[in-house]
Design an enzyme around this catalytic site. Structure first.
Site, PDB file in Angstrom:
ATOM      1  N   ASP A  94      -8.344  25.483 -14.709  1.00  0.00           N
ATOM      2  CA  ASP A  94      -9.796  25.141 -14.059  1.00  0.00           C
ATOM      3  C   ASP A  94      -9.864  24.034 -13.233  1.00  0.00           C
ATOM      4  O   ASP A  94     -10.178  23.022 -13.971  1.00  0.00           O
ATOM      5  CB  ASP A  94     -10.728  25.406 -15.167  1.00  0.00           C
ATOM      6  CG  ASP A  94     -12.207  25.545 -14.599  1.00  0.00           C
ATOM      7  OD1 ASP A  94     -12.185  25.108 -13.205  1.00  0.00           O
ATOM      8  OD2 ASP A  94     -13.244  25.601 -15.202  1.00  0.00           O
ATOM      9  N   TYR A 201     -30.261  21.606  -1.412  1.00  0.00           N
ATOM     10  CA  TYR A 201     -28.736  21.917  -1.491  1.00  0.00           C
ATOM     11  C   TYR A 201     -28.211  22.765  -0.304  1.00  0.00           C
ATOM     12  O   TYR A 201     -28.796  23.762   0.149  1.00  0.00           O
ATOM     13  CB  TYR A 201     -28.248  22.616  -2.615  1.00  0.00           C
ATOM     14  CG  TYR A 201     -26.795  22.779  -2.915  1.00  0.00           C
ATOM     15  CD1 TYR A 201     -25.735  21.908  -2.926  1.00  0.00           C
ATOM     16  CD2 TYR A 201     -26.323  24.019  -2.832  1.00  0.00           C
ATOM     17  CE1 TYR A 201     -24.613  21.918  -2.913  1.00  0.00           C
ATOM     18  CE2 TYR A 201     -24.875  24.420  -3.051  1.00  0.00           C
ATOM     19  CZ  TYR A 201     -24.007  23.373  -3.106  1.00  0.00           C
ATOM     20  OH  TYR A 201     -22.765  23.581  -3.095  1.00  0.00           O
TER      21      TYR A 201
END
Length: 324
Positions: A94, A201
């Site tokens: 990951d 964002y």
């Protein structure tokens, strides 16, 4: 205008290849790659899967570090159905987790395999704001910081393999022309979007930041490899405009309409994987390092992406982030 025309008609550049070249086409003359081992991130779909398939078809041992083991096993099965003699190794990774990156490298080193090619291909475009377990904005953590640590931990193995075999090692970072969309202070913006609450964002700007970081990483990495006198090169690529699973979190009318309107500019996945495979295998680029490529030919990165001082600054900050 001339460059756009060349792109649309697939005109060949100095390399002998162009926008219409495919991964299979650019590797036809590379010879047997059975002596090579390649690590390819993001190899379960899209450009990464095609890169893995073509390199395996040419004989390379392919290591696929993946988060989704089921998807990886399916990709491996497809490769083996076409190339029964291929060697494909699936391992867990990951990239958004620095702990996972370290675990993968330790497991890979335990296999006692050589390493000739490192292709940092995996990419994420997160629509929703998220923070990694290490406190870094998720797109940046996955696209850049995980690859930065992975490369740093494996560069010793790449250098050793090149020294012992006499075969040049190569690192290929998959970036994007979108890196040129970012302007401003990289580290200041990263600090802003790495807060738990980030009401403003901008997913596209965050993605552009991560791709700019890929370009700057390549530049500084090539400089350091040269200082080490390592027989290893590092280059980065813009694969072209291609619809892959990268946009899976942005499906909808607007995305579909945009891709329809841009359909004449879209590459197929085999075409999009061509530049990566070219840099990984072609002897013509054996002395080229620290460069940005598109359509299998050297191209010009953005002004910020060409800054040696920004590359050094990002490297220093990345070392601190990965140590922490």
């Amino acid at each position: 205008m001339l460059e756009a025309v060349k792109y649309l008609i697939g005109a060949h550049g100095a390399s002998g290849y162009g926008s219409k070249s495919t991964a299979e086409g650019v590797t036809e003359s590379c010879g047997d790659l059975r002596s090579l081992t390649a690590i390819i991130t993001g190899a379960t779909s899209g450009i990464g899967a095609e890169t893995a398939r073509v390199l395996a078809k040419r004989g390379a041992r392919v290591v696929m570090p993946v988060r989704n083991m089921k998807a990886a096993q399916d990709t491996k099965a497809r490769i083996l159905s076409e190339c029964p003699d291929a060697t494909v190794i699936v391992m867990a990774l990951d990239l958004s987790s620095l702990r996972s990156v370290r675990s993968f490298v330790a497991e890979f080193e335990s296999l006692d395999l050589p390493l000739n090619l490192l292709i940092n291909n995996a990419g994420k475009f997160a629509h929703q704001h998220a923070i990694s377990e290490d406190g870094i904005e998720m797109t940046f953590a996955t696209n850049y910081l995980g690859h930065f640590l992975l490369t740093n931990l494996l560069v010793g193995k790449l250098t050793q393999t090149a020294r012992e075999t006499g075969i040049q090692g190569r690192i290929v970072n998959v970036s994007s022309a979108i890196h040129g969309w970012f302007a401003g202070d990289m580290l200041q913006y990263l600090a802003e979007i790495s807060r738990q609450k980030c009401p403003n964002y901008d997913a596209t700007r965050a993605y552009a930041l991560s791709k700019l970081a890929n370009v700057l990483h390549t530049k500084q990495l090539a400089h350091r490899l040269k200082e080490m006198k390592a027989n290893v090169t590092a280059n980065c690529v813009h694969p072209g405009i291609v619809r892959t699973r990268l946009t899976r979190e942005r499906e909808g009318f607007v995305t579909d309409a945009a891709f329809f309107l841009a359909s004449k500019l879209l590459k197929t996945i085999p075409q999009a994987a061509a530049t990566t495979c070219y840099l990984a295998t072609n002897p013509r680029v054996g002395k080229v390092s620290g460069k940005y490529f598109a359509d299998c030919n050297e191209a010009t990165a953005s002004k910020l992406g060409s800054s040696a001082s920004e590359a050094a600054r990002l490297w220093s900050a990345s070392e601190i982030m990965t140590i922490r």
